[in-house]
Design an enzyme around this catalytic site. Structure first.
Site, mmCIF file in Angstrom:
data_model
loop_
_atom_site.group_PDB
_atom_site.id
_atom_site.type_symbol
_atom_site.label_atom_id
_atom_site.label_comp_id
_atom_site.label_asym_id
_atom_site.label_seq_id
_atom_site.Cartn_x
_atom_site.Cartn_y
_atom_site.Cartn_z
ATOM 1 N N GLY A 20 0.812 -1.224 0.000
ATOM 2 C CA GLY A 20 0.000 0.000 0.000
ATOM 3 C C GLY A 20 0.839 1.265 0.000
ATOM 4 O O GLY A 20 0.550 2.223 0.720
ATOM 5 N N LEU A 21 1.872 1.282 -0.829
ATOM 6 C CA LEU A 21 2.854 2.372 -0.770
ATOM 7 C C LEU A 21 2.478 3.583 -1.618
ATOM 8 O O LEU A 21 3.095 4.635 -1.480
ATOM 9 C CB LEU A 21 4.215 1.849 -1.268
ATOM 10 C CG LEU A 21 4.817 0.699 -0.475
ATOM 11 C CD1 LEU A 21 6.062 0.169 -1.187
ATOM 12 C CD2 LEU A 21 5.179 1.144 0.925
ATOM 13 N N SER A 22 1.493 3.441 -2.506
ATOM 14 C CA SER A 22 1.290 4.490 -3.507
ATOM 15 C C SER A 22 0.011 5.275 -3.276
ATOM 16 O O SER A 22 -1.033 4.999 -3.893
ATOM 17 C CB SER A 22 1.288 3.871 -4.907
ATOM 18 O OG SER A 22 2.573 3.888 -5.446
ATOM 19 N N VAL A 26 -5.365 3.869 -6.364
ATOM 20 C CA VAL A 26 -6.452 3.260 -5.589
ATOM 21 C C VAL A 26 -6.212 1.764 -5.360
ATOM 22 O O VAL A 26 -6.412 1.240 -4.269
ATOM 23 C CB VAL A 26 -7.802 3.490 -6.324
ATOM 24 C CG1 VAL A 26 -8.954 2.912 -5.541
ATOM 25 C CG2 VAL A 26 -8.019 4.977 -6.585
ATOM 26 N N ASN A 110 7.235 3.419 -16.334
ATOM 27 C CA ASN A 110 7.783 4.487 -15.485
ATOM 28 C C ASN A 110 9.304 4.457 -15.415
ATOM 29 O O ASN A 110 9.906 5.243 -14.677
ATOM 30 C CB ASN A 110 7.247 4.377 -14.055
ATOM 31 C CG ASN A 110 5.742 4.329 -13.999
ATOM 32 O OD1 ASN A 110 5.172 3.371 -13.503
ATOM 33 N ND2 ASN A 110 5.104 5.337 -14.548
ATOM 34 N N HIS A 137 9.440 4.916 -2.422
ATOM 35 C CA HIS A 137 9.784 3.554 -2.859
ATOM 36 C C HIS A 137 10.141 3.491 -4.334
ATOM 37 O O HIS A 137 10.806 2.569 -4.779
ATOM 38 C CB HIS A 137 8.641 2.570 -2.535
ATOM 39 C CG HIS A 137 7.411 2.714 -3.390
ATOM 40 N ND1 HIS A 137 6.516 3.753 -3.267
ATOM 41 C CD2 HIS A 137 6.911 1.933 -4.383
ATOM 42 C CE1 HIS A 137 5.533 3.600 -4.142
ATOM 43 N NE2 HIS A 137 5.755 2.501 -4.834
ATOM 44 N N GLU A 174 7.875 10.922 -14.142
ATOM 45 C CA GLU A 174 7.335 9.557 -14.033
ATOM 46 C C GLU A 174 7.534 8.749 -15.312
ATOM 47 O O GLU A 174 6.911 7.711 -15.509
ATOM 48 C CB GLU A 174 5.852 9.619 -13.661
ATOM 49 C CG GLU A 174 5.570 10.283 -12.326
ATOM 50 C CD GLU A 174 5.766 9.359 -11.124
ATOM 51 O OE1 GLU A 174 5.382 8.196 -11.192
ATOM 52 O OE2 GLU A 174 6.330 9.836 -10.106
ATOM 53 N N ARG A 214 1.743 13.932 -9.879
ATOM 54 C CA ARG A 214 3.129 13.428 -9.779
ATOM 55 C C ARG A 214 4.108 14.123 -10.732
ATOM 56 O O ARG A 214 5.237 14.403 -10.368
ATOM 57 C CB ARG A 214 3.168 11.925 -10.067
ATOM 58 C CG ARG A 214 2.452 11.063 -9.039
ATOM 59 C CD ARG A 214 2.942 9.612 -9.160
ATOM 60 N NE ARG A 214 2.069 8.644 -8.509
ATOM 61 C CZ ARG A 214 2.349 7.349 -8.445
ATOM 62 N NH1 ARG A 214 3.447 6.865 -8.988
ATOM 63 N NH2 ARG A 214 1.541 6.511 -7.842
ATOM 64 N N HIS A 248 -1.307 8.396 -13.316
ATOM 65 C CA HIS A 248 -0.493 8.550 -14.523
ATOM 66 C C HIS A 248 -1.433 8.714 -15.712
ATOM 67 O O HIS A 248 -2.540 8.158 -15.722
ATOM 68 C CB HIS A 248 0.367 7.298 -14.782
ATOM 69 C CG HIS A 248 1.510 7.125 -13.845
ATOM 70 N ND1 HIS A 248 1.877 5.896 -13.347
ATOM 71 C CD2 HIS A 248 2.389 8.007 -13.324
ATOM 72 C CE1 HIS A 248 2.923 6.035 -12.555
ATOM 73 N NE2 HIS A 248 3.249 7.306 -12.518
ATOM 74 N N ASN A 359 -1.799 -3.855 -7.730
ATOM 75 C CA ASN A 359 -0.933 -2.757 -7.303
ATOM 76 C C ASN A 359 -1.046 -1.570 -8.264
ATOM 77 O O ASN A 359 -0.214 -0.674 -8.260
ATOM 78 C CB ASN A 359 0.528 -3.216 -7.238
ATOM 79 C CG ASN A 359 1.037 -3.275 -5.812
ATOM 80 O OD1 ASN A 359 0.471 -2.634 -4.929
ATOM 81 N ND2 ASN A 359 2.116 -4.009 -5.586
ATOM 82 N N CYS A 365 1.383 -0.473 -18.248
ATOM 83 C CA CYS A 365 2.362 -0.084 -17.203
ATOM 84 C C CYS A 365 3.578 -0.991 -17.251
ATOM 85 O O CYS A 365 4.668 -0.607 -16.843
ATOM 86 C CB CYS A 365 1.776 -0.231 -15.808
ATOM 87 S SG CYS A 365 0.342 0.770 -15.486
HETATM 88 O O1 SUG Z 1 3.770 3.918 -9.108
HETATM 89 N N1 SUG Z 1 2.367 0.935 -7.878
HETATM 90 C C1 SUG Z 1 2.868 1.721 -8.989
HETATM 91 C C2 SUG Z 1 2.044 1.412 -10.211
HETATM 92 C C3 SUG Z 1 2.658 2.014 -11.447
HETATM 93 C C4 SUG Z 1 1.783 1.875 -12.624
HETATM 94 N N2 SUG Z 1 2.386 2.450 -13.740
HETATM 95 C C5 SUG Z 1 1.762 3.130 -14.753
HETATM 96 N N3 SUG Z 1 0.576 3.606 -14.640
HETATM 97 N N4 SUG Z 1 2.439 3.324 -15.836
HETATM 98 C C6 SUG Z 1 2.840 3.212 -8.689
HETATM 99 O O2 SUG Z 1 1.876 3.667 -8.054
HETATM 100 C C7 SUG Z 1 2.447 0.032 -5.614
HETATM 101 C C8 SUG Z 1 3.478 -0.583 -4.682
HETATM 102 C C9 SUG Z 1 2.889 -1.084 -3.391
HETATM 103 O O3 SUG Z 1 1.928 -0.501 -2.904
HETATM 104 O O4 SUG Z 1 3.420 -2.061 -2.827
HETATM 105 C C10 SUG Z 1 3.074 0.842 -6.733
HETATM 106 O O5 SUG Z 1 4.137 1.381 -6.585
#
Ligand code: SUG
Length: 441
Positions: A20-22, A26, A110, A137, A174, A214, A248, A359, A365
């Site tokens: 849940g780092l981002s 959602v 990314n 992260h 990004e 971002r 994004h 994620n 992606c």
């Molecule tokens: O940066 N998820 C990535 C997903 C990236 C998707 N990329 C594009 N849309 N091109 C992010 O949010 C989740 C990691 C975690 O929660 O463990 C994460 O980093």
């Protein structure tokens, strides 16, 4: 000279997990603390590469990053043996520790931004690893990504690998997730559309209220300058879309060659950009109305995170997440796109990528598009190009080295670190990449 779009997919790493780092993504928030299955995730990614390869699209791989990432923990003051650092950091700063274990480098859209040699004043192919400054992260990916790009695109007669933009909020970048190139064919000069979320050095009239923007325009413009891009356009993401989970641009629009599919609520001042694309290159701009598919449905299904690829016969295929089949409006739209005579889309393929989707990472992606001519392909590292043989080798490698269940609390297990290093050591040999990881120094 004949040119191709090569899709460089990220191989999912052995610590793929849901921490849940981002914030603003959602799916990442919704799946926090769920168990993950790194083995399944990596195999799902390989299946996608195989489909693209079998469809006749050029496919290549980018390796995962080393996680847990001990060098960052050392930089943050932890000392001692690597295994001691794991324990100390996981106990004293659990959130920072989880960030140092994320497998997020798998989303190679990314990883970097690319400009083909055709579109650059100096006729070189340019790549800049994204600094991903907006999320801790992800910000730790840039140095390793740069090293990987240097190992693959090492011939400086053809390729220029730039250093990432200065770290920090001002030039938050990004990568290709906020960049689309339009062209009449891959061997023709293109127009680059850079999509940004906010200004850093001036204020925006409207800003997102809930989630962060971002990408900064200053970062997008700096990349266009670095790469000596001949034709660049810049457009802002709609703050309301960011607040709906569009972190994004590739979550709300997708383009390939002369086709652009975008949601009505994707941009600020989108009409002006569409007009320019139509005037400059007769791009077929297909707007999806909110009455057909809502922002929420687009974010839930990742409809626009489908890959739109050109097939050898010149027609296109969409590679969509299977979640799109489960929502009537979205499935209906995809059927209409396929049957729309003014669009060249002949097929839609629905793929199970649920490990990545949880994620917030869909088909698009997972890949970095690099447009390369035949000479450039001949001068890049040949071992990263996907073949049925490499598929078999990588499947066996995953089956041998990856776990099929991982919880965030497992990340502090020194055995996992050892397993992951062993896996990556083997992989660098398979892909002939040399020593790209810190633990190999
Ligand atoms: O940066 N998820 C990535 C997903 C990236 C998707 N990329 C594009 N849309 N091109 C992010 O949010 C989740 C990691 C975690 O929660 O463990 C994460 O980093």
């Amino acid at each position: 000279m004949k040119a191709y779009e090569v899709n460089f997919d990220g191989i999912v790493g052995p610590t793929h997990n849901y921490s849940g780092l981002s914030f603003g993504n959602v799916a990442s928030l919704n799946h926090k603390m769920n168990p993950s299955n790194p083995k399944e995730a990596a195999l799902q990614g390989l299946e996608k590469m195989r489909l693209l390869h079998d469809l006749g699209v050029k496919q290549a791989v980018l390796p995962p990053h080393e996680r847990p990432y001990i060098p960052v923990l050392r930089a943050l003051g932890f000392t001692g043996k690597d295994s001691d650092i794991l324990i100390q950091a996981s106990q004293t700063v659990p959130e920072i520790f989880e960030s140092c274990c994320s497998a997020a480098a798998m989303w190679t859209a990314n990883a970097a931004t690319m400009t083909p040699s055709l579109d650059s004043f100096d006729h070189k192919l340019h790549l800049t690893a994204a600094n991903l400054s907006n999320k801790f992260h992800r910000s730790i990916e840039a140095a390793t990504t740069t090293r990987i790009l240097q190992a693959i695109f090492s011939n400086s007669n053809y390729f220029t690998i730039h250093q990432p933009l200065p770290a920090g909020a001002y030039f938050s970048d990004e990568g290709a997730a906020n960049h689309t190139r339009f062209c009449r064919g891959y061997d023709q000069e293109g127009i680059h559309l850079f999509v940004y979320g906010k200004h850093s050095f001036s204020s925006d009239p409207v800003v997102p209220k809930r989630y962060p923007a971002r990408q900064t325009i200053e970062a997008s413009q700096a990349i266009a300058r670095q790469h000596q891009v001949k034709n660049a356009l810049f457009v802002q993401q709609n703050p309301a879309a960011i607040d709906a989970g569009v972190f994004h641009n590739d979550v709300i629009s997708v383009g390939n060659e002369k086709v652009f599919l975008y949601h009505e609520e994707a941009f600020v001042g989108g009409d002006a950009i569409v007009q320019q694309l139509q005037e400059k290159m007769s791009v077929i701009c297909h707007q999806v109305h909110s009455s057909e598919v809502s922002l929420k449905e687009a974010v839930d299904t990742y409809l626009f995170n489908s890959q739109l690829v050109t097939l050898p016969n010149g027609k296109m295929a969409m590679i969509a997440p299977k979640e799109c089949q489960n929502v009537r409006t979205v499935f209906g739209l995809l059927e209409r796109l396929k049957n729309n005579a003014s669009l060249p889309i002949q097929d839609v393929y629905y793929l199970d990528l649920h490990q990545s989707m949880r994620n917030g990472g869909g088909p698009a992606c997972l890949r970095l598009r690099v447009v390369m001519n035949e000479t450039e392909i001949a001068h890049a590292n040949e071992h990263v190009f996907f073949t049925p043989e490499l598929h078999e080798t990588l499947k066996n490698w995953v089956n041998e080295h990856y776990r099929d269940r991982l919880l965030p609390q497992d990340l502090k297990d020194p055995l996992l670190m050892e397993e992951s290093r062993k896996a990556l050591e083997t992989l660098t040999n398979i892909l002939h990449l040399g020593s790209i990881y810190d633990f190999q120094k």
